[in-house]
Design a protein around this motif. Structure first.
Motif, PDB file in Angstrom:
ATOM      1  N   ASP A   1       0.642  -1.212   0.108  1.00  0.00           N
ATOM      2  CA  ASP A   1      -0.089   0.014   0.049  1.00  0.00           C
ATOM      3  C   ASP A   1       0.856   1.073  -0.056  1.00  0.00           C
ATOM      4  O   ASP A   1       1.688   1.340   0.769  1.00  0.00           O
ATOM      5  CB  ASP A   1      -0.838  -0.021   1.299  1.00  0.00           C
ATOM      6  N   ILE A   2       0.658   2.257  -1.008  1.00  0.00           N
ATOM      7  CA  ILE A   2       1.657   3.376  -0.974  1.00  0.00           C
ATOM      8  C   ILE A   2       1.081   4.719  -0.033  1.00  0.00           C
ATOM      9  O   ILE A   2       2.125   5.209   0.257  1.00  0.00           O
ATOM     10  CB  ILE A   2       0.986   4.127  -2.733  1.00  0.00           C
TER      11      ILE A   2
ATOM     12  N   GLY B   1     -12.425  -0.529   0.880  1.00  0.00           N
ATOM     13  CA  GLY B   1     -12.747  -0.527  -0.526  1.00  0.00           C
ATOM     14  C   GLY B   1     -13.567   0.834  -0.826  1.00  0.00           C
ATOM     15  O   GLY B   1     -14.321   1.063  -1.770  1.00  0.00           O
TER      16      GLY B   1
ATOM     17  N   GLU C   1     -12.127   3.783  -1.263  1.00  0.00           N
ATOM     18  CA  GLU C   1     -11.326   4.467  -2.202  1.00  0.00           C
ATOM     19  C   GLU C   1     -11.139   3.988  -3.521  1.00  0.00           C
ATOM     20  O   GLU C   1     -11.333   4.467  -4.478  1.00  0.00           O
ATOM     21  CB  GLU C   1     -10.293   4.720  -1.449  1.00  0.00           C
ATOM     22  N   VAL C   2     -10.792   2.703  -3.803  1.00  0.00           N
ATOM     23  CA  VAL C   2     -10.676   2.044  -4.953  1.00  0.00           C
ATOM     24  C   VAL C   2     -11.703   0.915  -5.047  1.00  0.00           C
ATOM     25  O   VAL C   2     -11.760  -0.098  -4.358  1.00  0.00           O
ATOM     26  CB  VAL C   2      -9.085   1.239  -4.840  1.00  0.00           C
TER      27      VAL C   2
ATOM     28  N   HIS D   1     -10.121  -5.791  -2.851  1.00  0.00           N
ATOM     29  CA  HIS D   1      -8.933  -5.927  -2.276  1.00  0.00           C
ATOM     30  C   HIS D   1      -8.893  -6.239  -0.654  1.00  0.00           C
ATOM     31  O   HIS D   1      -9.763  -5.543   0.341  1.00  0.00           O
ATOM     32  CB  HIS D   1      -8.010  -4.518  -2.369  1.00  0.00           C
TER      33      HIS D   1
ATOM     34  N   HIS E   1      -6.610  -5.625   2.941  1.00  0.00           N
ATOM     35  CA  HIS E   1      -5.507  -5.138   3.485  1.00  0.00           C
ATOM     36  C   HIS E   1      -5.003  -6.110   4.487  1.00  0.00           C
ATOM     37  O   HIS E   1      -5.562  -6.492   5.398  1.00  0.00           O
ATOM     38  CB  HIS E   1      -6.078  -3.836   4.237  1.00  0.00           C
TER      39      HIS E   1
HETATM   40  P1  AMP Z   1     -10.132   1.358   0.541  1.00  0.00           P
HETATM   41  O1  AMP Z   1     -10.561   1.328  -1.170  1.00  0.00           O
HETATM   42  O2  AMP Z   1     -10.712   2.435   1.173  1.00  0.00           O
HETATM   43  O3  AMP Z   1      -9.696   0.077   0.928  1.00  0.00           O
HETATM   44  O4  AMP Z   1      -8.502   2.070   0.343  1.00  0.00           O
HETATM   45  C1  AMP Z   1      -7.476   2.188  -1.114  1.00  0.00           C
HETATM   46  C2  AMP Z   1      -6.116   1.700  -0.564  1.00  0.00           C
HETATM   47  O5  AMP Z   1      -5.251   1.634  -1.785  1.00  0.00           O
HETATM   48  C3  AMP Z   1      -5.464   2.685   0.453  1.00  0.00           C
HETATM   49  O6  AMP Z   1      -5.102   2.341   1.567  1.00  0.00           O
HETATM   50  C4  AMP Z   1      -4.390   3.346  -0.755  1.00  0.00           C
HETATM   51  O7  AMP Z   1      -3.452   4.022   0.142  1.00  0.00           O
HETATM   52  C5  AMP Z   1      -4.250   2.316  -1.454  1.00  0.00           C
HETATM   53  N1  AMP Z   1      -3.703   2.701  -2.684  1.00  0.00           N
HETATM   54  C6  AMP Z   1      -4.441   3.655  -3.863  1.00  0.00           C
HETATM   55  N2  AMP Z   1      -3.575   4.007  -4.911  1.00  0.00           N
HETATM   56  C7  AMP Z   1      -2.456   2.946  -4.761  1.00  0.00           C
HETATM   57  C8  AMP Z   1      -1.491   2.686  -5.477  1.00  0.00           C
HETATM   58  N3  AMP Z   1      -1.456   3.254  -6.662  1.00  0.00           N
HETATM   59  N4  AMP Z   1      -0.276   2.079  -4.834  1.00  0.00           N
HETATM   60  C9  AMP Z   1      -0.655   1.129  -3.730  1.00  0.00           C
HETATM   61  N5  AMP Z   1      -1.687   1.608  -2.891  1.00  0.00           N
HETATM   62  C10 AMP Z   1      -2.899   2.460  -3.371  1.00  0.00           C
END
Ligand code: AMP
Length: 129
Positions: A29-30, A86, A88-89, A93, A95
């Protein structure tokens, strides 16, 4: 449009890769809660984890378990926590987060790491896979 995670799988966006199989991918995770915070994803782009077909869901859990054991060996911590959010993206996935205190599970205080530190952690985890 492809999700940011599909772009990572396809190599269009860089990542600190941890593991890859024909169906799954793991990378750091970035914006980590703690050093070693890793995301495990299915290559198939489905938004919500609980919408995955049962077989892919169960295989993702088994893949995540093997990655979690490698993180535990590489990163000093009390245990590896697993969280699904999930917000944000929109690409399912899991964690995997090295936990020492409840703070590490809260997604509020973040660890700032250099490129060098990300690379070091990634190779330490990969050495245990
Ligand atoms: P969530 O969708 O709320 O579970 O959060 C998405 C996670 O993806 C967050 O912890 C971000 O830091 C991580 N994230 C978003 N973009 C990237 C990326 N390009 N590379 C690695 N991690 C990412």
């Amino acid at each position: 449009m492809a999700s940011i995670f599909t772009k990572i799988i396809n190599g269009e966006i860089p990542c600190y890769k941890i593991a890859e199989t024909d169906k799954f991918f793991a990378f750091l995770d970035i914006n980590p809660n703690a050093k070693g915070h890793t995301l495990c994803i299915p290559k198939q782009e489905v938004d919500k984890l609980f919408d995955l077909d049962d077989d892919i869901y169960l295989e993702l859990m088994a893949f995540s378990k093997s990655v979690a054991h490698a993180i535990k060996k590489a990163v000093p911590c009390k245990r590896i926590g697993m969280t699904v959010i999930g917000l944000e993206v929109p690409h399912a996935h899991v964690h995997l987060i090295p936990l020492n205190t409840m703070e590490d599970a809260r997604f509020l205080s973040k660890e700032k790491l250099t490129d060098e530190q990300f690379k070091e952690i990634a190779s330490a985890i990969k050495a245990h896979l």
